[in-house]
Design a protein around this motif. Structure first.
Motif, PDB file in Angstrom:
ATOM      1  N   GLY A 306       0.843  -1.232   0.086  1.00 39.00           N
ATOM      2  CA  GLY A 306       0.021  -0.025  -0.019  1.00 39.00           C
ATOM      3  C   GLY A 306       0.878   1.179   0.165  1.00 39.00           C
ATOM      4  N   LEU A 307       0.188   2.472   0.079  1.00 41.69           N
ATOM      5  CA  LEU A 307       1.062   3.634  -0.042  1.00 41.69           C
ATOM      6  C   LEU A 307       0.924   4.520   1.324  1.00 41.69           C
ATOM      7  CD1 LEU A 307      -0.540   4.982  -3.420  1.00 41.69           C
ATOM      8  CD2 LEU A 307       1.853   3.924  -2.972  1.00 41.69           C
ATOM      9  N   TYR A 308       2.203   4.877   1.786  1.00 37.52           N
ATOM     10  CA  TYR A 308       2.307   5.928   2.831  1.00 37.52           C
ATOM     11  C   TYR A 308       1.958   7.140   1.924  1.00 37.52           C
ATOM     12  CZ  TYR A 308       4.207   3.827   7.007  1.00 37.52           C
ATOM     13  OH  TYR A 308       4.384   3.030   8.302  1.00 37.52           O
ATOM     14  N   GLU A 309       1.599   8.175   2.635  1.00 35.45           N
ATOM     15  CA  GLU A 309       1.700   9.551   2.139  1.00 35.45           C
ATOM     16  C   GLU A 309       2.541  10.356   2.743  1.00 35.45           C
ATOM     17  OE1 GLU A 309      -2.105  11.524   3.896  1.00 35.45           O
ATOM     18  OE2 GLU A 309      -2.686   9.378   4.007  1.00 35.45           O
ATOM     19  N   VAL A 310       3.597  10.556   2.245  1.00 32.78           N
ATOM     20  CA  VAL A 310       4.819  11.199   2.940  1.00 32.78           C
ATOM     21  C   VAL A 310       5.022  12.529   2.883  1.00 32.78           C
ATOM     22  CG1 VAL A 310       7.467  10.807   3.681  1.00 32.78           C
ATOM     23  CG2 VAL A 310       5.796   9.073   2.824  1.00 32.78           C
ATOM     24  N   THR A 311       5.219  13.641   3.886  1.00 34.38           N
ATOM     25  CA  THR A 311       5.624  14.807   3.762  1.00 34.38           C
ATOM     26  C   THR A 311       7.159  15.048   3.967  1.00 34.38           C
ATOM     27  OG1 THR A 311       4.991  15.400   5.875  1.00 34.38           O
ATOM     28  CG2 THR A 311       3.392  15.670   4.397  1.00 34.38           C
ATOM     29  N   ASP A 313       8.606  16.387   6.397  1.00 33.88           N
ATOM     30  CA  ASP A 313       9.083  16.181   7.717  1.00 33.88           C
ATOM     31  C   ASP A 313       8.317  15.111   8.418  1.00 33.88           C
ATOM     32  OD1 ASP A 313       6.402  17.196   8.259  1.00 33.88           O
ATOM     33  OD2 ASP A 313       7.054  19.007   9.122  1.00 33.88           O
ATOM     34  N   HIS A 314       7.647  14.294   7.628  1.00 33.34           N
ATOM     35  CA  HIS A 314       7.025  13.148   8.148  1.00 33.34           C
ATOM     36  C   HIS A 314       5.826  13.456   9.148  1.00 33.34           C
ATOM     37  CE1 HIS A 314       9.861  10.219   6.096  1.00 33.34           C
ATOM     38  NE2 HIS A 314      10.651  11.110   6.187  1.00 33.34           N
ATOM     39  N   ASN A 315       5.312  14.445   9.025  1.00 32.53           N
ATOM     40  CA  ASN A 315       4.012  15.082   9.767  1.00 32.53           C
ATOM     41  C   ASN A 315       2.970  15.387   9.001  1.00 32.53           C
ATOM     42  OD1 ASN A 315       2.987  15.275  12.556  1.00 32.53           O
ATOM     43  ND2 ASN A 315       4.755  16.106  13.216  1.00 32.53           N
ATOM     44  N   ALA A 316       1.812  15.412   9.576  1.00 39.72           N
ATOM     45  CA  ALA A 316       0.461  15.709   8.749  1.00 39.72           C
ATOM     46  C   ALA A 316       0.585  17.030   8.554  1.00 39.72           C
ATOM     47  CB  ALA A 316      -0.577  15.364   9.842  1.00 39.72           C
ATOM     48  N   LEU A 317      -0.547  17.268   7.315  1.00 39.60           N
ATOM     49  CA  LEU A 317      -0.951  18.531   6.986  1.00 39.60           C
ATOM     50  C   LEU A 317      -2.280  18.646   7.261  1.00 39.60           C
ATOM     51  CD1 LEU A 317       0.481  18.428   3.126  1.00 39.60           C
ATOM     52  CD2 LEU A 317       1.698  19.216   5.229  1.00 39.60           C
ATOM     53  N   ILE A 318      -2.651  19.707   8.268  1.00 42.67           N
ATOM     54  CA  ILE A 318      -4.134  19.641   8.758  1.00 42.67           C
ATOM     55  C   ILE A 318      -4.387  21.205   8.780  1.00 42.67           C
ATOM     56  CG2 ILE A 318      -5.770  19.329  10.542  1.00 42.67           C
ATOM     57  CD1 ILE A 318      -4.015  17.262  11.557  1.00 42.67           C
ATOM     58  N   PHE A 333      -0.163  12.129   6.310  1.00 43.77           N
ATOM     59  CA  PHE A 333       0.185  11.539   7.846  1.00 43.77           C
ATOM     60  C   PHE A 333       1.422  10.632   7.910  1.00 43.77           C
ATOM     61  CE2 PHE A 333      -4.110  13.029   8.063  1.00 43.77           C
ATOM     62  CZ  PHE A 333      -4.119  13.713   8.996  1.00 43.77           C
ATOM     63  N   SER A 334       2.156  10.431   6.814  1.00 45.35           N
ATOM     64  CA  SER A 334       3.379   9.482   6.795  1.00 45.35           C
ATOM     65  C   SER A 334       3.420   8.462   7.711  1.00 45.35           C
ATOM     66  CB  SER A 334       4.231  10.593   7.347  1.00 45.35           C
ATOM     67  OG  SER A 334       4.258  11.899   6.504  1.00 45.35           O
ATOM     68  N   GLY A 335       2.174   7.831   7.527  1.00 38.21           N
ATOM     69  CA  GLY A 335       2.066   6.518   8.239  1.00 38.21           C
ATOM     70  C   GLY A 335       1.120   6.363   9.474  1.00 38.21           C
ATOM     71  N   VAL A 378       9.550  12.041  15.395  1.00 39.69           N
ATOM     72  CA  VAL A 378      10.540  11.042  15.705  1.00 39.69           C
ATOM     73  C   VAL A 378      10.173   9.681  15.707  1.00 39.69           C
ATOM     74  CG1 VAL A 378      12.793  10.602  16.991  1.00 39.69           C
ATOM     75  CG2 VAL A 378      12.120  12.716  16.651  1.00 39.69           C
ATOM     76  N   ASN A 379       9.116   9.373  16.468  1.00 36.19           N
ATOM     77  CA  ASN A 379       8.734   8.261  16.658  1.00 36.19           C
ATOM     78  C   ASN A 379       7.852   7.490  15.582  1.00 36.19           C
ATOM     79  OD1 ASN A 379       9.685   8.926  19.076  1.00 36.19           O
ATOM     80  ND2 ASN A 379       8.069   8.184  20.498  1.00 36.19           N
ATOM     81  N   ARG A 380       8.620   7.447  14.342  1.00 42.75           N
ATOM     82  CA  ARG A 380       7.821   6.756  13.214  1.00 42.75           C
ATOM     83  C   ARG A 380       8.372   5.404  12.672  1.00 42.75           C
ATOM     84  NH1 ARG A 380      10.974   8.768   8.989  1.00 42.75           N
ATOM     85  NH2 ARG A 380      12.556  10.314   9.686  1.00 42.75           N
ATOM     86  N   VAL A 381       7.449   4.951  11.834  1.00 45.46           N
ATOM     87  CA  VAL A 381       8.044   3.602  11.388  1.00 45.46           C
ATOM     88  C   VAL A 381       8.039   3.515   9.834  1.00 45.46           C
ATOM     89  CG1 VAL A 381       7.912   0.947  11.461  1.00 45.46           C
ATOM     90  CG2 VAL A 381       7.301   2.355  13.622  1.00 45.46           C
TER      91      VAL A 381
END
Length: 381
Positions: A306-311, A313-318, A333-335, A378-381
């Motif tokens: 499947g697909l991650y939607e990556v930014t 800085d690996h953080n969301a756009l809201i 949301f980068s995961g 930081v806490n991302r996989v």
């Protein structure tokens, strides 16, 4: 088709259905969700299903904790069984830098009411007996975390949104967004035109193209991630936590009588390909050999990509665009989008209604990159 909607939500995954539900339940009339495929057909159905509040960013902690509360009440509030298992998340830490980083995160999490704690390698193995502890310095654990079934969450929100009067169009792609004088006037589809003054982009990995329709840059890149499912595991502990070897990103949790296993692939390049391949297997096997060698004996019985939607800085756009009136977005949301879906639905509802959300998401605006103000997680996989 030539119809009207007070608000058009683009995307039928967890984010779109949560937003549609929260809007309709708040009394917003003529909510229309548009999905180009089936509900949950995009990234949501390919997610590992983990839910947690163990993050390094205060906003993510608050969004994760709020969503955990909503997942716990889902059956009561939404009337749908989502298979929630609150077995915890266990992050395995192998370097002094990882330990220091997670210690800082745990202090922040605890201050915000999250019952996370640092545990020693022996306790980590008691919690997750499939691991080996050689080279392990510590682990971070929170019993409130866990996992559930992503498709069940989507269909639960969709049914509840319909009960409150929202409409859902499946197999309907958005081909354009019309504007006049800086204001949205309509959404176009192959079925016809939908008159509206508000669009909410919850299109996940496909969001950049939606933003471009109104001249808004949503810096989201699609990135393939793969998951494998194993044969049944004899004696699999019923309370096995979501276990993550933070250095390698190898993770696993119970999936029926077997395991769901995943890991990031540093060789993967951005793109919309979702066909599974075996190029990641040697690296996956090496990670298993190091941290959970018994997994190597398990036969793989299924899996998907499947697909991650990556930014960046690996953080969301809201947020809501400033260059065009009433274009809102929740993407990138980068995961960790699935697990934040309930809380983000609340937030976007409040942004639409002009209310103050339970948490200030201004720092997650898409404009942070132009302002050189990234907000890394930081806490991302």
């Amino acid at each position: 088709m030539d119809t009207y909607a007070s608000v058009v939500v683009i995307g039928g995954g967890v984010m779109g259905t949560s937003i549609a539900y929260h809007l309709a339940a708040a009394g917003v009339r003529d909510v229309l969700l548009v999905e180009r495929d089936e509900l949950a057909a995009g990234s949501t159905s390919k997610a590992a299903g983990g839910v947690r509040a163990q993050f390094s960013d205060e906003l993510n902690i608050r969004l994760g904790a709020r969503s955990l509360e909503a997942f716990a009440r889902f059956g009561q509030d939404i009337g749908h069984d989502i298979g929630l298992r609150r077995v915890g998340y266990l992050f395995l830490l192998s370097t002094p830098e990882e330990v220091a980083s997670f210690e800082a995160s745990i202090r922040l999490q605890n201050a915000l009411g999250v019952p996370s704690r640092l545990v020693d390698p022996a306790e980590a193995r008691r919690l997750s007996p499939l691991i080996r502890t050689e080279g392990l310095l510590a682990a971070a654990f929170s019993p409130d975390d866990g996992h559930c079934t992503p498709e069940a969450v989507v269909h639960g929100y969709a049914a509840a949104a319909r009960r409150h009067g929202a409409r859902i169009l499946r197999h309907t792609a958005v081909t354009g967004i019309e504007t006049r004088g800086g204001a949205i006037t309509a959404v176009t589809t192959p079925l016809g035109r939908i008159s509206t003054g508000t669009v909410i982009c919850a299109a996940g990995a496909w969001s950049r193209a939606v933003g471009a329709m109104v001249g808004v840059d949503l810096p989201v890149q699609p990135l393939r991630r793969q998951i494998a499912v194993t044969e049944p595991v004899p004696g699999l502990p019923s309370g096995l936590p979501m276990t993550i070897d933070f250095t390698s990103t190898l993770y696993f949790h119970a999936e029926g009588p077997g395991l769901l296993v995943g890991m990031s692939d540093p060789d993967e390049r951005p793109g919309f390909a979702t066909d599974p391949h075996d190029r990641w297997v040697p690296r996956l096997a090496a990670a298993m050999q190091h941290r959970a060698p018994s997994l190597l004996d398990l036969r793989r019985t299924g899996g998907w990509a499947g697909l991650y939607e990556v930014t960046p800085d690996h953080n969301a756009l809201i947020g809501e665009a400033t260059s065009v009136s009433r274009f809102l977005y929740a993407t990138g949301f980068s995961g960790h989008g699935f697990l934040q879906g309930p809380a983000v639905g609340e937030v976007v509802r409040d942004l639409y209604l002009g209310r103050v959300p339970f948490v200030d998401v201004t720092p997650l605006s898409a404009g942070r990159f132009a302002a050189d103000a990234p907000r890394p997680e930081v806490n991302r996989v």
